[in-house]
Design an enzyme around this catalytic site. Structure first.
Site, PDB file in Angstrom:
ATOM      1  N   ASP A  88     -19.505  16.245 -25.163  1.00 14.46           N
ATOM      2  CA  ASP A  88     -19.291  17.376 -26.015  1.00 14.46           C
ATOM      3  C   ASP A  88     -19.380  18.578 -25.229  1.00 14.46           C
ATOM      4  OD1 ASP A  88     -19.730  19.086 -28.052  1.00 14.46           O
ATOM      5  OD2 ASP A  88     -21.511  18.778 -28.523  1.00 14.46           O
ATOM      6  N   GLU A 121     -18.898  27.460 -28.411  1.00 15.03           N
ATOM      7  CA  GLU A 121     -18.410  26.655 -29.812  1.00 15.03           C
ATOM      8  C   GLU A 121     -19.762  26.382 -30.435  1.00 15.03           C
ATOM      9  OE1 GLU A 121     -17.860  22.815 -32.141  1.00 15.03           O
ATOM     10  OE2 GLU A 121     -19.135  23.170 -30.236  1.00 15.03           O
ATOM     11  N   GLU A 122     -20.801  26.138 -29.348  1.00 18.21           N
ATOM     12  CA  GLU A 122     -21.961  25.453 -30.034  1.00 18.21           C
ATOM     13  C   GLU A 122     -22.779  26.853 -30.618  1.00 18.21           C
ATOM     14  OE1 GLU A 122     -22.589  22.461 -30.237  1.00 18.21           O
ATOM     15  OE2 GLU A 122     -21.679  21.419 -28.617  1.00 18.21           O
ATOM     16  N   ASP A 160     -12.565  16.525 -29.209  1.00 22.59           N
ATOM     17  CA  ASP A 160     -14.355  16.940 -29.157  1.00 22.59           C
ATOM     18  C   ASP A 160     -14.862  15.721 -29.382  1.00 22.59           C
ATOM     19  OD1 ASP A 160     -16.467  18.343 -29.223  1.00 22.59           O
ATOM     20  OD2 ASP A 160     -16.152  19.420 -30.828  1.00 22.59           O
ATOM     21  N   HIS A 180     -25.297  15.640 -29.751  1.00 22.76           N
ATOM     22  CA  HIS A 180     -26.484  16.901 -29.586  1.00 22.76           C
ATOM     23  C   HIS A 180     -28.013  16.029 -29.197  1.00 22.76           C
ATOM     24  CE1 HIS A 180     -24.352  20.029 -31.964  1.00 22.76           C
ATOM     25  NE2 HIS A 180     -23.720  19.450 -30.983  1.00 22.76           N
TER      26      HIS A 180
HETATM   27 ZN    ZN Z   1     -21.722  20.264 -29.850  1.00 23.10          ZN
END
Ligand code: ZN
Ligand code: NAG
Length: 398
Positions: free
Chosen positions: A139, A186-187, A233, A336
């Protein structure tokens, strides 16, 4: 030239189909594999990305520099641009955080910027603020490394193709280029909302909407020039299952799924239970059931439900860009979590994705006849010898 234009006018669908050549088995077999470059401890490509790289932090700057160095030193034909923006975040106490997207482009020489349609390959390079020390190997460190490897794989073949075809001006659907977007921010910093997420991609899509090409261009702006936006992703865990999310790009999904099926059939998928190396390890040599990464090649028109996963494609899709989203559903178990690190990558799966992605781009760019795998190997050998020589010389100096 005149004839082919006429043909295009009369039958655009037919001409697109006619222009699509599959890669040969020989090319699929010989496509270079990342090998030591993806070593998670000291590999040249992947290892430097496997560190926390939250937007606005030192780690983020260092990883971006790694990309810049890689392209400047190894792939000087790629145009490198930064796209910068700033935004406060829910954890920045009102301060502006910088977000820096990296845009790498190879267009055919001698073409005008507004006339090149680009296959656009995308991954995000920032990592998530929490949990503390989060690496985000799937990720999206691994997808970024895959794109670096892809660029290296196709670079010389692109040059050769454009030399042979006069800058690709004889392409039926106009000159084709390739673009890589390594996106920042992105996060979410706190929890995912419309404003706390996708910082880099939102800013880029907004800016590109109003970056107009010259008046007579084929494409209005850089968004319009994206022939397909392929977003990678959460790749690198074992046994991924990636559905086909969008009816409008299912044809492209099918092209990728077809390459996957061919790689498997040729015994080139290392994560497969039927790969020769895995077969050799077990007593029972009966072929095993082999689940695909891309599971929905046969999806029917009526079964696309809409919706999908929120990710960097959203601001582009909202502006009419065609999206191919390569993300597993369900997400990998490490998603995550602190254990989404180098050690938890399944390196065979990473390698299989890498070859599949490079093959997809090579096929799209019609590079089949333009690879010189022997030259690639010669170059590697010269490099290795040079390093060896340097080592020796240094060693001999007292
Ligand atoms: Zn992520
Ligand atoms: C954008 O950010 C990069 C990295 O910090 C920097 O090198 C570059 O000069 C910036 N570009 C502009 C136009 O501000």
């Amino acid at each position: 030239m005149f004839l082919s234009r006429l043909f295009l006018v009369l039958s655009p669908l037919l001409s697109r189909a006619a222009a699509y050549h599959k890669l040969s088995d020989e090319t699929l077999k010989q496509l270079p594999r990342p090998g030591a470059e993806f070593d998670i401890k000291n590999g040249a490509l992947l290892a430097p990305i496997l560190r926390p790289r939250v937007s606005g932090t030192e780690g983020n700057v260092a990883v971006r520099q790694h990309f810049v160095d890689f392209f400047r030193n190894n792939l000087p034909e790629w145009t490198l641009e930064f796209h910068n923006s700033t935004s406060p975040t829910p954890t920045s106490n009102g301060k502006e955080v910088p977000f820096v997207n990296l845009i790498l482009t190879r267009d055919p020489p001698g073409t005008h910027v507004g006339d090149v349609g680009r296959l656009t390959m995308v991954a995000h390079y920032d990592s998530k603020l929490t949990p503390k020390g989060f690496i985000g190997a799937t990720d999206s460190a691994a997808p970024c490394a895959m794109l670096m490897h892809m660029a290296k794989t196709i670079d010389a073949a692109l040059t050769k193709r454009w030399k042979a075809s006069g800058s690709g001006l004889d392409d039926l659907d106009g000159p084709k280029g390739v673009q890589i977007l390594l996106l920042d921010g992105e996060e979410a910093f706190k929890s995912w909302t419309d404003t706390d997420s996708l910082y880099g991609s939102r800013a880029l899509a907004e800016d590109w909407e109003y970056s107009f090409h010259p008046a007579m261009s084929t494409y209005r702006n850089p968004l319009d020039a994206i022939s397909l936006f392929v977003l990678l992703d959460l790749l690198g865990s074992k046994n991924p299952t990636v559905p086909s999310y969008f009816k409008t790009t299912h044809w492209a999904y099918k092209n990728m799924a077809d390459i996957e099926a061919r790689l498997r059939k040729l015994g080139l998928f290392k994560s497969s239970p039927n790969h020769p190396a895995n077969m050799a390890k077990r007593k029972n040599k009966k072929p095993r059931r082999e689940p695909n990464f891309l599971t929905e090649a046969d999806k029917k028109d009526g079964s696309f439900l809409g919706g999908g996963i929120e990710d960097d494609h959203v601001p582009f899709m909202a502006r009419g860009v065609d999206i191919l989203h390569i993300i597993p559903s369900p997400f990998p178990k490490v998603w995550h979590e602190l254990i989404d690190d180098g050690e938890h990558l399944d390196m065979n799966t990473v390698e299989d994705w890498t070859v599949l992605v490079a093959a997809f781009v090579a096929e799209w760019m019609e590079l089949d006849e333009f690879f010189d795998f022997k030259a690639g190997k010669r170059e590697e050998k010269v490099k290795a010898e040079t390093v060896h020589e340097q080592g020796k010389t240094e060693f001999e100096i007292p």
